[in-house]
Motif scaffolding. Structure first.
Motif, mmCIF file in Angstrom:
data_model
loop_
_atom_site.group_PDB
_atom_site.id
_atom_site.type_symbol
_atom_site.label_atom_id
_atom_site.label_comp_id
_atom_site.label_asym_id
_atom_site.label_seq_id
_atom_site.Cartn_x
_atom_site.Cartn_y
_atom_site.Cartn_z
ATOM 1 N N LEU A 152 0.831 -1.211 0.000
ATOM 2 C CA LEU A 152 0.000 0.000 0.000
ATOM 3 C C LEU A 152 0.860 1.254 0.000
ATOM 4 O O LEU A 152 0.576 2.218 -0.714
ATOM 5 N N GLU A 153 1.905 1.228 0.802
ATOM 6 C CA GLU A 153 2.803 2.377 0.882
ATOM 7 C C GLU A 153 3.479 2.632 -0.464
ATOM 8 O O GLU A 153 3.550 3.772 -0.929
ATOM 9 N N ALA A 154 3.958 1.576 -1.094
ATOM 10 C CA ALA A 154 4.626 1.715 -2.396
ATOM 11 C C ALA A 154 3.671 2.270 -3.457
ATOM 12 O O ALA A 154 4.087 3.000 -4.356
ATOM 13 N N ALA A 155 2.400 1.921 -3.345
ATOM 14 C CA ALA A 155 1.411 2.362 -4.328
ATOM 15 C C ALA A 155 0.741 3.686 -3.946
ATOM 16 O O ALA A 155 -0.032 4.232 -4.732
ATOM 17 N N GLY A 156 1.003 4.178 -2.742
ATOM 18 C CA GLY A 156 0.388 5.424 -2.299
ATOM 19 C C GLY A 156 -1.098 5.295 -2.016
ATOM 20 O O GLY A 156 -1.860 6.233 -2.228
#
Length: 125
Positions: free
Chosen positions: A18-22
């Motif tokens: 989720l963090e990598a995809a924003g």
């Protein structure tokens, strides 16, 4: 690896994806809920912060929801329970470097390489 450890590893992988995809937890929860998820937004946030465990079926539905939201060009995706178990055994299907999934990108369900999720998943449904 017991189910609590699998859930913790899934939560860690989901947070990274989720963090990598924003993508925020609220966006994930809304998509998960629209897919039939039964856990509330507060509980999802607690799960992502390792403060609450969730049943395997709900964790895998969260992974599916995240996969549908993530831009797959980066190759990152959320972990399904059978991938975590495969990684714990040292199988290549569950490796974190190149996270693969039993869900094809056309939305169909692929086969679990060791059958672990298939038999247990059907029993829980």
């Amino acid at each position: 690896m017991d189910d609590d450890e699998v859930g913790s590893e899934q939560a860690r992988g989901l947070c990274l994806a989720l963090e990598a995809a924003g993508i925020g937890a609220g966006t994930l929860w809304l998509h998960y809920f629209r897919m039939g998820g039964e856990v509330g937004e507060v509980e999802i946030d607690a799960y992502l912060h390792h403060a609450l465990g969730l049943p395997r079926l709900e964790r895998d539905l969260l992974a599916r929801a995240a996969d549908e939201l993530i831009d797959h060009r980066a190759g990152q995706h959320a972990l399904y329970s059978f991938e975590v178990r495969a990684d714990a055994r040292g199988d290549s299907a569950g490796g974190h470097g190149e996270m693969t999934t039993g869900i094809d990108r056309d939305g169909g369900s692929g086969e679990d390489p060791d059958g672990a999720a298939g038999a247990e998943g059907k029993a829980q449904q």
